[in-house]
Write an enzyme that holds these catalytic residues in place. Structure first.
Site, PDB file in Angstrom:
ATOM      1  N   GLU A 198       0.825  -1.225   0.000  1.00  0.00           N
ATOM      2  CA  GLU A 198       0.000   0.000   0.000  1.00  0.00           C
ATOM      3  C   GLU A 198       0.852   1.265   0.000  1.00  0.00           C
ATOM      4  O   GLU A 198       0.901   2.016   0.974  1.00  0.00           O
ATOM      5  CB  GLU A 198      -0.962  -0.039   1.193  1.00  0.00           C
ATOM      6  CG  GLU A 198      -1.886  -1.261   1.134  1.00  0.00           C
ATOM      7  CD  GLU A 198      -2.975  -1.279   2.186  1.00  0.00           C
ATOM      8  OE1 GLU A 198      -2.730  -0.804   3.304  1.00  0.00           O
ATOM      9  OE2 GLU A 198      -4.079  -1.784   1.884  1.00  0.00           O
ATOM     10  N   GLU A 385      -5.242  -8.396  -1.665  1.00  0.00           N
ATOM     11  CA  GLU A 385      -5.940  -8.266  -0.378  1.00  0.00           C
ATOM     12  C   GLU A 385      -7.392  -7.945  -0.645  1.00  0.00           C
ATOM     13  O   GLU A 385      -7.695  -7.029  -1.420  1.00  0.00           O
ATOM     14  CB  GLU A 385      -5.377  -7.118   0.471  1.00  0.00           C
ATOM     15  CG  GLU A 385      -4.176  -7.467   1.285  1.00  0.00           C
ATOM     16  CD  GLU A 385      -3.777  -6.349   2.243  1.00  0.00           C
ATOM     17  OE1 GLU A 385      -4.670  -5.711   2.849  1.00  0.00           O
ATOM     18  OE2 GLU A 385      -2.570  -6.115   2.367  1.00  0.00           O
TER      19      GLU A 385
END
Ligand code: BG6
Length: 490
Positions: A198, A385
């Site tokens: 991220e 994810e």
């Protein structure tokens, strides 16, 4: 319902959320190890010393401290990463369960401070290297392809206390040394790599993501730039280690909708999309968008990009784009009722339900996200994810009936399938988040559960740590076995 025969079906974990053994085998402290479980106000606190005085700051939407701060573990405070789910000692048992479920891929991170305990050490810690040697061998023995994240919110704490985190250019070299050490060591065992988890999370959790002390637009821009350079440099050099490596970027993605068709709301929404595009443009296309440079200039941000760095970015474009996707968000020029989400907040969407933790559930938003990323960047995508954090009710002698989780994952997989079949998008695989229950990043709780496999441990660290298969375990097994054919499209 068709998925490519090579589609990677799996689940994802991060070292700091599962391993525990936080000081075993020569490991040093990482940033994750100083973040306490959430308190009564719902905040995860970090403690630091400044001018001999003890102070605390919240980790989520962290506003920063001061350059002289030194982060520490406080006596008597519960730090969930210290034990995690004891994956360090139980990984063989866990891999056996994952193999039984039929996954052919496991996303896992390497704890940087297990390899370089302080980050700036001359030599890597052999015991740490051996741990991952064994872990990857165990995966391969079970026909599970490792997908490895190099940096997942777990930089060595010394790099924060002594070097002020990613604001310091020296950290680029430390990261590069770490990354190339493990890539060299595991070159015959690991093919798929992600540089930073991220990459955009630095905006909301700059302590976890970049070990920042002072937080402002200038430090965020510089630390982000340093991560871009580190990532691109590693991508470039990794191909000399093994030209078959596939190295990806990873972004927290949330499809965003304008709250209304008013031009003002549309404009705000467009700005939000541009922010996400910025990270992909740099890491996938190897250059800063002109608008971003203009924005920096207007904000008075002083960012020097040397010619050498421009070259590194150009030559270090990633092979694929991976994303976490949990929810969509609603953007308006005049925000009203807000909901939380994964590293972001937005307005409530009247058309959609939210999870137990208030995150909007929106499977179609995943298809929208995949479309946007693919049409703009034309690189293979990987959903690394996705999942539902929910309360499970546990009785040792009865199976956990987590139909809510089954339905969430089923519906998101259906949308991935439509993106592949109807929209022509290349998706390499799907690794659901936290297939074995693990410590939550936003709250430090155990009871925010994502797993197909239940771990007997509560928010205060009590429990046997024993593993139990949930109903979703058997469901996911069938889905994988049928290569998606058994998904329920009703
Ligand atoms: C992502 C992170 O932001 O979201 C994971 O990469 C994290 O590490 C996941 O666990 C879910 O968030 P949370 O707060 O529910 O753990």
């Amino acid at each position: 319902m068709k998925f490519n025969k090579d589609f990677l079906w799996g689940t994802a974990l991060a070292a700091n959320q599962v391993e525990g053994a936080y000081l075993s085998g020569g490991k040093g402290l990482s940033v994750a190890d100083v973040i306490a479980v959430k308190n009564n106000d719902g905040e995860r606190l970090i403690s630091y010393i400044i001018d001999g005085e003890l102070k605390r700051e919240r980790a989520l939407f962290y506003k920063g401290t001061e350059m002289q701060s030194e982060f520490i573990c406080e006596e008597g405070v519960y730090y969930p990463s210290h034990e995690g789910i004891d994956f360090y000692h139980r990984y063989k048992e866990d891999i056996t369960l994952l193999a039984e479920m039929g996954v052919n891929c496991l996303r896992i991170s390497i704890s940087w401070s297990r390899i370089f305990p302080n980050g700036d050490d001359d030599e890597p810690n052999e015991e740490g290297l051996v741990f991952y040697d064994n872990l990857f061998s165990e995966l391969l023995k079970n026909n599970i392809e490792p997908l490895v994240t190099l940096s997942h919110y777990e930089m060595p704490l010394t790099l924060v206390n002594k070097y002020d985190g990613w604001i310091n250019r020296k950290v680029i070299n430390f990261f590069e040394k770490f990354a190339l050490t493990v890539m060299e060591r595991y070159k015959s065992k690991v093919k798929y790599w992600l540089t930073f988890n991220e990459i955009n999370a630095i905006r909301s959790i700059p302590f976890n993501a970049a070990g920042l002390k002072e937080v402002n637009p200038q430090t965020i821009a510089v630390a982000t730039h340093n991560q871009f350079i580190a990532s691109a440099s590693v991508v470039r050099k990794s191909k000399l280690i093994n030209q078959d490596f596939q190295v990806g970027m990873m972004i927290a993605y949330a499809a965003s909708y304008a709250a209304t068709c008013s031009p003002e709301d549309q404009l705000e929404q467009q700005k939000m999309s541009n922010i996400l595009d910025f990270y992909c443009e740099v890491q996938s296309n190897g250059r800063y968008p002109k608008q971003k440079l203009y924005e920096y200039k207007k904000m008075g941000i002083d960012l020097v990009i040397t010619q050498e760095e421009e070259k590194i970015l150009r030559e270090g474009c990633v092979d694929f784009i991976s994303l976490s996707y949990y929810h969509s968000s609603v953007i308006s020029a005049t925000p009203r009722e807000m909901v939380t989400g994964n590293v972001s907040i937005g307005e409530q969407n009247p058309y959609l339900k939210v999870s137990d933790w208030g995150w909007t559930i929106d499977p179609v938003g995943l298809r929208i996200s995949l479309n946007r990323l693919y049409s703009k960047f034309q690189k293979p995508l990987f959903v690394v994810e996705n999942g539902l954090g929910a309360y499970d009710s546990f009785h040792e002698d009865a199976e956990i009936e987590d139909d809510y989780r089954i339905s969430y994952i089923n519906d998101h997989l259906l949308e991935i399938n439509k993106a592949i079949e109807e929209d022509g998008i290349e998706v390499l695989g799907y690794t659901s988040w936290g297939g074995i229950d693990l410590v939550s990043v936003s709250t430090g709780e155990m009871e925010k559960r994502y797993g197909f496999i239940y771990v007997d441990k509560d928010n205060n660290g009590n429990g046997t740590l024993n593993r139990f298969k949930k109903k979703s375990f058997y469901w996911y097994k069938e889905i994988i076995k049928s290569n998606g054919e058994k998904l329920n499209s009703q």
